[in-house]
Design a protein around this motif. Structure first.
Motif, PDB file in Angstrom:
ATOM      1  N   VAL A   4       0.868  -1.298   0.083  1.00 55.95           N
ATOM      2  CA  VAL A   4      -0.026  -0.080   0.178  1.00 55.95           C
ATOM      3  C   VAL A   4       0.896   1.253   0.014  1.00 55.95           C
ATOM      4  O   VAL A   4       0.639   2.418  -0.899  1.00 55.95           O
ATOM      5  CB  VAL A   4      -0.914  -0.069   1.213  1.00 55.95           C
ATOM      6  CG1 VAL A   4      -1.713   1.323   1.325  1.00 55.95           C
ATOM      7  CG2 VAL A   4      -1.911  -0.966   1.138  1.00 55.95           C
ATOM      8  N   GLY A   5       1.947   1.413   0.673  1.00 61.13           N
ATOM      9  CA  GLY A   5       2.603   2.432   1.190  1.00 61.13           C
ATOM     10  C   GLY A   5       3.587   2.220   2.093  1.00 61.13           C
ATOM     11  O   GLY A   5       3.653   1.234   2.873  1.00 61.13           O
ATOM     12  N   ALA A   6       4.516   3.257   2.326  1.00 61.35           N
ATOM     13  CA  ALA A   6       5.757   3.104   3.179  1.00 61.35           C
ATOM     14  C   ALA A   6       6.160   4.362   3.513  1.00 61.35           C
ATOM     15  O   ALA A   6       5.945   5.482   2.785  1.00 61.35           O
ATOM     16  CB  ALA A   6       6.681   2.238   2.952  1.00 61.35           C
ATOM     17  N   ILE A   7       6.794   4.523   4.786  1.00 61.16           N
ATOM     18  CA  ILE A   7       7.502   6.025   5.228  1.00 61.16           C
ATOM     19  C   ILE A   7       8.615   5.814   5.836  1.00 61.16           C
ATOM     20  O   ILE A   7       8.942   4.633   6.560  1.00 61.16           O
ATOM     21  CB  ILE A   7       6.349   6.647   6.181  1.00 61.16           C
ATOM     22  CG1 ILE A   7       6.853   7.942   6.435  1.00 61.16           C
ATOM     23  CG2 ILE A   7       6.250   5.714   7.532  1.00 61.16           C
ATOM     24  CD1 ILE A   7       5.769   8.949   7.469  1.00 61.16           C
ATOM     25  N   SER A   8       9.502   6.610   5.634  1.00 57.83           N
ATOM     26  CA  SER A   8      11.035   6.676   6.073  1.00 57.83           C
ATOM     27  C   SER A   8      10.908   6.612   7.590  1.00 57.83           C
ATOM     28  O   SER A   8       9.963   6.948   8.261  1.00 57.83           O
ATOM     29  CB  SER A   8      11.784   7.781   5.549  1.00 57.83           C
ATOM     30  OG  SER A   8      11.318   9.031   5.823  1.00 57.83           O
TER      31      SER A   8
END
Length: 122
Positions: A46-50
């Motif tokens: 779906v998505g990712a964040i650092s």
């Protein structure tokens, strides 16, 4: 160590905010990803964040509708889902990785949380 929550039943066009809370160890240095799996389908990125919250990356299917953020303490990550569609129905999972952004969509992820069910009715 990772627990996703916030799922539920919502009508198409509605919103939900999912949370992923870390416990038992620190995940401040880990990037966090969200995945989902619908019945009979493979797990989907779906998505990712650092780790510092400065960079995000989203699957085309959710871009512009979903937003990932993380708190100042870095131990909680949120997935804001807007303009939900019936095809967004799935169990949503959060995960943590030390990998570079190029690996976010495919992994590997070192830690996985239990999922939370999102059901979007038409």
């Amino acid at each position: 160590q990772l627990q996703a929550s916030g799922g539920g039943l919502v009508q198409a066009g509605g919103s939900l905010k999912l949370s992923c809370a870390a416990s038992g160890r620190t995940f401040n240095s880990y990037a966090a990803g969200w995945f989902r799996q619908a019945p009979g389908k493979e797990r989907e990125f779906v998505g990712a964040i650092s780790w510092n919250g400065y960079s995000t990356y989203y699957a085309d299917s959710v871009k512009g509708r979903f937003t990932i953020s993380r708190g100042n303490a870095k131990s909680t990550v949120w997935l804001q889902t807007n303009s939900l569609k019936p095809e967004d129905t799935a169990v949503y999972y959060c995960a943590a990785t030390m990998g570079t952004p190029r690996s976010w969509s495919g992994g590997p992820y070192a830690y996985w949380g239990q999922g939370t069910q999102v059901t979007v009715s038409s």
